[in-house]
Structures are given as structure tokens and as C-alpha cells.
Design a protein around this motif. Structure first.
Motif, PDB file in Angstrom:
ATOM      1  N   ILE A   7       0.841  -1.206   0.000  1.00  0.00           N
ATOM      2  CA  ILE A   7       0.000   0.000   0.000  1.00  0.00           C
ATOM      3  C   ILE A   7       0.873   1.252   0.000  1.00  0.00           C
ATOM      4  O   ILE A   7       0.614   2.220  -0.732  1.00  0.00           O
ATOM      5  CB  ILE A   7      -0.949  -0.005   1.215  1.00  0.00           C
ATOM      6  N   TYR A   8       1.937   1.246   0.811  1.00  0.00           N
ATOM      7  CA  TYR A   8       2.857   2.382   0.830  1.00  0.00           C
ATOM      8  C   TYR A   8       3.539   2.551  -0.524  1.00  0.00           C
ATOM      9  O   TYR A   8       3.789   3.679  -0.973  1.00  0.00           O
ATOM     10  CB  TYR A   8       3.911   2.194   1.928  1.00  0.00           C
ATOM     11  N   MET A   9       3.841   1.433  -1.170  1.00  0.00           N
ATOM     12  CA  MET A   9       4.461   1.495  -2.491  1.00  0.00           C
ATOM     13  C   MET A   9       3.516   2.154  -3.492  1.00  0.00           C
ATOM     14  O   MET A   9       3.931   3.017  -4.282  1.00  0.00           O
ATOM     15  CB  MET A   9       4.818   0.086  -2.968  1.00  0.00           C
ATOM     16  N   LEU A  10       2.249   1.773  -3.448  1.00  0.00           N
ATOM     17  CA  LEU A  10       1.267   2.405  -4.326  1.00  0.00           C
ATOM     18  C   LEU A  10       1.115   3.886  -4.009  1.00  0.00           C
ATOM     19  O   LEU A  10       0.919   4.707  -4.917  1.00  0.00           O
ATOM     20  CB  LEU A  10      -0.084   1.698  -4.198  1.00  0.00           C
ATOM     21  N   SER A  11       1.235   4.242  -2.736  1.00  0.00           N
ATOM     22  CA  SER A  11       1.157   5.656  -2.341  1.00  0.00           C
ATOM     23  C   SER A  11       2.333   6.434  -2.909  1.00  0.00           C
ATOM     24  O   SER A  11       2.166   7.572  -3.373  1.00  0.00           O
ATOM     25  CB  SER A  11       1.143   5.785  -0.813  1.00  0.00           C
ATOM     26  N   LEU A  12       3.523   5.830  -2.879  1.00  0.00           N
ATOM     27  CA  LEU A  12       4.705   6.480  -3.435  1.00  0.00           C
ATOM     28  C   LEU A  12       4.563   6.670  -4.941  1.00  0.00           C
ATOM     29  O   LEU A  12       4.890   7.740  -5.484  1.00  0.00           O
ATOM     30  CB  LEU A  12       5.953   5.654  -3.120  1.00  0.00           C
ATOM     31  N   ILE A  13       4.060   5.636  -5.625  1.00  0.00           N
ATOM     32  CA  ILE A  13       3.861   5.763  -7.072  1.00  0.00           C
ATOM     33  C   ILE A  13       2.796   6.822  -7.351  1.00  0.00           C
ATOM     34  O   ILE A  13       2.898   7.579  -8.322  1.00  0.00           O
ATOM     35  CB  ILE A  13       3.464   4.412  -7.689  1.00  0.00           C
ATOM     36  N   SER A  14       1.776   6.897  -6.485  1.00  0.00           N
ATOM     37  CA  SER A  14       0.744   7.927  -6.647  1.00  0.00           C
ATOM     38  C   SER A  14       1.347   9.318  -6.531  1.00  0.00           C
ATOM     39  O   SER A  14       0.917  10.252  -7.223  1.00  0.00           O
ATOM     40  CB  SER A  14      -0.354   7.744  -5.592  1.00  0.00           C
TER      41      SER A  14
END
Length: 234
Positions: A7-14
Motif C-alpha cells: 500500500i505504501y508502495m502504491l502511495s509512493l507511485i501515486s
């Protein structure tokens, strides 16, 4: 990898995806000068991005509804990378307009899919928190991505920013492919049924409020860089 880190990875990509959208407002004067148009004309780069995002995203989401969410994320990142490459490689204002349209569609697909993916990765009862992380990453791109982009553009060139985003888009593609498990998407809701919801006065009122809020914000934000630089020079 624990799901919370996914989830944090997706937040970073976001954050990176959001930067590709918002950073243009911080470097609008430099972009205008590089392609030989006025600042007001360059502002249309933000307009076409928004229109592509608003119109193209639901159409693409319906068209790709049978894809699992991981593939939707990969498709979105591939479209974003295509938009970045065209931004860097194709000359002239007209091609830059096309590039912003491509980026608008890719960004919309990624953000929408990230919300549902994060909710599915979260533990029961923590779906809202997972989705808020995606919103945080996207929002921070406006707070941090824009000024960082301005600094980089002032020191080097505005295209350096998009080159960096393109590199991270490739890394994000690889990370999503390796870490996000296949997830079935919900059954698609036809656009006709979605539009019928506008007949509900409460929904229509909420959409109108959102429209006016973002319109008021965008009018100033779009030309914030030339406004501030002209004020400082005075």
C-alpha cells in the motif's frame, strides 16, 4: 512483502503520478517559453489534461473492467510512460498537448485502480485508511512535487523532471508486476447507469460543489508560477 508495504508502495507511485500532473503549473512559464507560446496558451496543457482525465478515465475503466487490477495498474503506468516519452521526444506545442492527454488518461486509470487495489490489500476494517494513504501520496505531489519541480527546472531544464518521472514509472511498473497479486475487478457499471445517478439531487449538488471548489482552486494554481515571478520582479 507485507501488504501494508504494498500500500505504501502504491502511495509512493501515486506521488510520482500526481507530480506528472501538478508540476506543470510550477513550470508553466518555462514550458511556454520553450515551445514559443504565451503563458495563457500554455495553460491549455492543464485544461486538456483535466478533460482527458475526466472523460477518458471512466471510458477506459469500463473498457478494461474485465482485466484484473494488477494489469490495470500496469496498463496505466505504461500509458503514463508513453506520455512521458512523447513529452520528451516530440517537438512543438501541439505534440505537447497530445502528451498531456495521454498522461491525463494514464493518471486517471492509475489513481482509480490504486484506490480499489489498496482497499483489497488492507486488513478488514482498515480499507478506508489504506485508501487515504493513496490520497495522501497524490496530494503530497501538489505540496512537494511542484516546488521541487520548480527548483529542478530552474537549475537544469523542465524536461529533466519528466525524464526522472519516466524512470520512476518504469521502476514502479516492475514493482507492481512483482509485488501486486492478481485481483479480480468488480462487474463494470455501464456509463448510462452512472449518468442516471445525476438525476439524484443530492449527488448532483455534491458534484457541483466539487466542481466549483476545484475550479476556484485551479484558476489560481494554474498560473501561480508566472503570478509569483511577476510579483517578485515588481
Amino acid at each position: 512483502m507485507n501488504n501494508i508495504w504494498k500500500i505504501y508502495m502504491l502511495s509512493l507511485i501515486s506521488f510520482l503520478v500526481g507530480t506528472s500532473q501538478f508540476v506543470i503549473s510550477g513550470i508553466l512559464d518555462q514550458v511556454a517559453a520553450s515551445v514559443g507560446v504565451s503563458v495563457s496558451a500554455a495553460g491549455q496543457l492543464i485544461t486538456v489534461f483535466a478533460l482527458a482525465n475526466a472523460i477518458g478515465t471512466p471510458i477506459f475503466m469500463v473498457g478494461t473492467a474485465k482485466m484484473d487490477r494488477r494489469n490495470q495498474l500496469l496498463l496505466a503506468l505504461a500509458i503514463i510512460f508513453l506520455g512521458i516519452v512523447s513529452t520528451l521526444a516530440l517537438p512543438g506545442f501541439e505534440f505537447l498537448i497530445v502528451s498531456r492527454i495521454i498522461l491525463g488518461i494514464g493518471t486517471g486509470i492509475f489513481v482509480v485502480t490504486s484506490y480499489s487495489t489498496a482497499a483489497n490489500l488492507a486488513l478488514p476494517g482498515r480499507q478506508a485508511g489504506a485508501m487515504s494513504n493513496i490520497a495522501l501520496g497524490y496530494s503530497v505531489s501538489l505540496v512537494l512535487g511542484v516546488p521541487i519541480g520548480r527548483v529542478i527546472a530552474s537549475a537544469y531544464d523542465w524536461k529533466v523532471i519528466f525524464g526522472g518521472i519516466g524512470i520512476f514509472a518504469v521502476l514502479g511498473f516492475i514493482a507492481v508486476a512483482k509485488t501486486i497479486p492478481p485481483m479480480k475487478s468488480e462487474a463494470p457499471i455501464p456509463l448510462g447507469k452512472q449518468l442516471v445517478m445525476l438525476k439524484n439531487p443530492k449527488i448532483l449538488f455534491a458534484l457541483c460543489v466539487s466542481l466549483f471548489v476545484f475550479t476556484g482552486y485551479s484558476v489560481v494554481n494554474t498560473y501561480i508560477a508566472p503570478l509569483l515571478t511577476s510579483t517578485i520582479s515588481i
